[in-house]
Design a protein around this motif. Structure first.
Motif, mmCIF file in Angstrom:
data_model
loop_
_atom_site.group_PDB
_atom_site.id
_atom_site.type_symbol
_atom_site.label_atom_id
_atom_site.label_comp_id
_atom_site.label_asym_id
_atom_site.label_seq_id
_atom_site.Cartn_x
_atom_site.Cartn_y
_atom_site.Cartn_z
ATOM 1 N N UNK A 81 0.820 -1.213 0.000
ATOM 2 C CA UNK A 81 0.000 0.000 0.000
ATOM 3 C C UNK A 81 0.857 1.268 0.000
ATOM 4 N N UNK A 82 1.903 1.384 0.844
ATOM 5 C CA UNK A 82 2.707 2.615 0.821
ATOM 6 C C UNK A 82 3.316 2.914 -0.551
ATOM 7 N N UNK A 83 3.814 1.891 -1.227
ATOM 8 C CA UNK A 83 4.414 2.110 -2.548
ATOM 9 C C UNK A 83 3.360 2.540 -3.555
ATOM 10 N N UNK A 84 2.190 1.909 -3.504
ATOM 11 C CA UNK A 84 1.111 2.290 -4.407
ATOM 12 C C UNK A 84 0.681 3.732 -4.167
ATOM 13 N N UNK A 85 0.544 4.114 -2.910
ATOM 14 C CA UNK A 85 0.114 5.474 -2.601
ATOM 15 C C UNK A 85 1.177 6.493 -2.998
ATOM 16 N N UNK A 86 2.437 6.116 -2.872
ATOM 17 C CA UNK A 86 3.522 6.999 -3.315
ATOM 18 C C UNK A 86 3.464 7.225 -4.827
ATOM 19 N N UNK A 87 3.297 6.148 -5.576
ATOM 20 C CA UNK A 87 3.223 6.268 -7.037
ATOM 21 C C UNK A 87 1.994 7.080 -7.460
ATOM 22 N N UNK A 88 0.856 6.819 -6.825
ATOM 23 C CA UNK A 88 -0.366 7.541 -7.187
ATOM 24 C C UNK A 88 -0.241 9.029 -6.855
ATOM 25 N N UNK A 89 0.365 9.348 -5.726
ATOM 26 C CA UNK A 89 0.567 10.754 -5.373
ATOM 27 C C UNK A 89 1.461 11.446 -6.400
ATOM 28 N N UNK A 90 2.495 10.739 -6.859
ATOM 29 C CA UNK A 90 3.390 11.312 -7.863
ATOM 30 C C UNK A 90 2.662 11.574 -9.173
ATOM 31 N N UNK A 91 1.622 10.793 -9.434
ATOM 32 C CA UNK A 91 0.815 10.977 -10.654
ATOM 33 C C UNK A 91 -0.333 11.956 -10.439
ATOM 34 N N UNK A 92 -0.484 12.457 -9.214
ATOM 35 C CA UNK A 92 -1.571 13.380 -8.918
ATOM 36 C C UNK A 92 -2.928 12.714 -8.843
ATOM 37 N N UNK A 93 -2.938 11.428 -8.465
ATOM 38 C CA UNK A 93 -4.187 10.675 -8.393
ATOM 39 C C UNK A 93 -4.481 10.270 -6.960
ATOM 40 N N UNK A 94 -5.764 10.286 -6.621
ATOM 41 C CA UNK A 94 -6.208 9.862 -5.295
ATOM 42 C C UNK A 94 -6.834 8.486 -5.421
ATOM 43 N N UNK A 95 -6.341 7.498 -4.671
ATOM 44 C CA UNK A 95 -6.889 6.146 -4.820
ATOM 45 C C UNK A 95 -8.340 6.066 -4.381
ATOM 46 N N UNK A 96 -9.085 5.237 -5.072
ATOM 47 C CA UNK A 96 -10.450 4.943 -4.669
ATOM 48 C C UNK A 96 -10.513 3.470 -4.285
ATOM 49 N N UNK A 97 -11.462 3.141 -3.431
ATOM 50 C CA UNK A 97 -11.650 1.737 -3.065
ATOM 51 C C UNK A 97 -13.117 1.402 -3.243
ATOM 52 N N UNK A 98 -13.392 0.442 -4.078
ATOM 53 C CA UNK A 98 -14.761 0.034 -4.329
ATOM 54 C C UNK A 98 -15.296 -0.765 -3.143
ATOM 55 N N UNK A 99 -16.581 -0.599 -2.866
ATOM 56 C CA UNK A 99 -17.211 -1.322 -1.754
ATOM 57 C C UNK A 99 -17.637 -2.701 -2.248
ATOM 58 N N UNK A 100 -16.698 -3.621 -2.226
ATOM 59 C CA UNK A 100 -16.957 -4.973 -2.708
ATOM 60 C C UNK A 100 -16.465 -5.979 -1.669
ATOM 61 N N UNK A 101 -16.920 -7.218 -1.784
ATOM 62 C CA UNK A 101 -16.458 -8.258 -0.864
ATOM 63 C C UNK A 101 -16.054 -9.508 -1.635
#
Length: 201
Positions: A81-101
């Motif tokens: 998760x930290x690496x993904x959030x770092x890459x997304x921040x560098x791209x100017x994107x905010x992660x979304x999480x779908x409400x799924x199970x």
């Protein structure tokens, strides 16, 4: 002669059981462009956003199981998760999480091994993707996630296989295989759901 982790019966069964779903996932429309020269910055960001949701759900289940059933397997340095959030921040994107199970939640060591096999195996595949991304004309592409464990990749894979071989009893190997297949299916379904979600970046 003692088998090495990579040649164990458990590893062989997991690899054989997941061969087809693994192939199908590699060709998913969100992931397939990652190894093609025509990859766009938007396509790269979309793949990372979707994978952020995958790891959020999967890691929650792993950590919950290990919290209740202490085992000699430290997952904290393997969290992506930290690496993904770092890459997304560098791209100017905010992660979304779908409400799924969709995702299997481990209830036994065999199920834990099945979930881990899928994620740890994808880290090794990410190493290949990282090398391809470095050759693309996209400038300053953040690749912390696909770089994964870096020089520790081979060592951590072997450590996972050793853990699985030592702690997954023979009567749970079928559970491990079934859970790994379920994980591939859950990832596929999550990526499909992400593609059709109106709120994605």
């Amino acid at each position: 002669m003692t088998s090495t982790p990579s040649s164990s019966e458990l590893h062989r069964r997991l690899r054989q059981a997941t061969r087809l779903p693994h192939h199908a996932l590699d060709h998913h429309p969100l992931l397939a462009p990652l190894v093609r020269t025509g990859l766009s910055l938007d396509g790269y960001g979309a793949a990372l956003e979707a994978l952020h949701g995958v790891h959020t759900y999967a890691e929650k289940g792993i950590l919950a199981f290990l919290g209740k059933h202490p085992l000699p397997f430290d997952y904290s340095p393997r969290r992506q998760i930290p690496a993904l959030e770092s890459d997304l921040a560098a791209l100017g994107r905010t992660p979304i999480r779908l409400a799924v199970d969709f995702f299997p939640v481990p209830q036994s060591v065999g199920a834990l091994v099945g979930v881990l096999y899928t994620l740890e195996g994808s880290e090794r595949g990410g190493q290949v993707i990282a090398r391809i991304l470095q050759e693309l004309p996209l400038v300053n592409l953040p690749t912390a996630f696909f770089s994964g464990y870096g020089s520790l990749s081979h060592q951590r894979w072997d450590e996972f296989l050793e853990f699985a071989e030592a702690h997954c009893p023979a009567d749970e190997q079928e559970i491990a295989c079934a859970t790994a297949i379920s994980m591939f299916a859950a990832i596929q379904r999550y990526l499909d759901a992400y593609q059709s979600h109106p709120g994605k970046s």
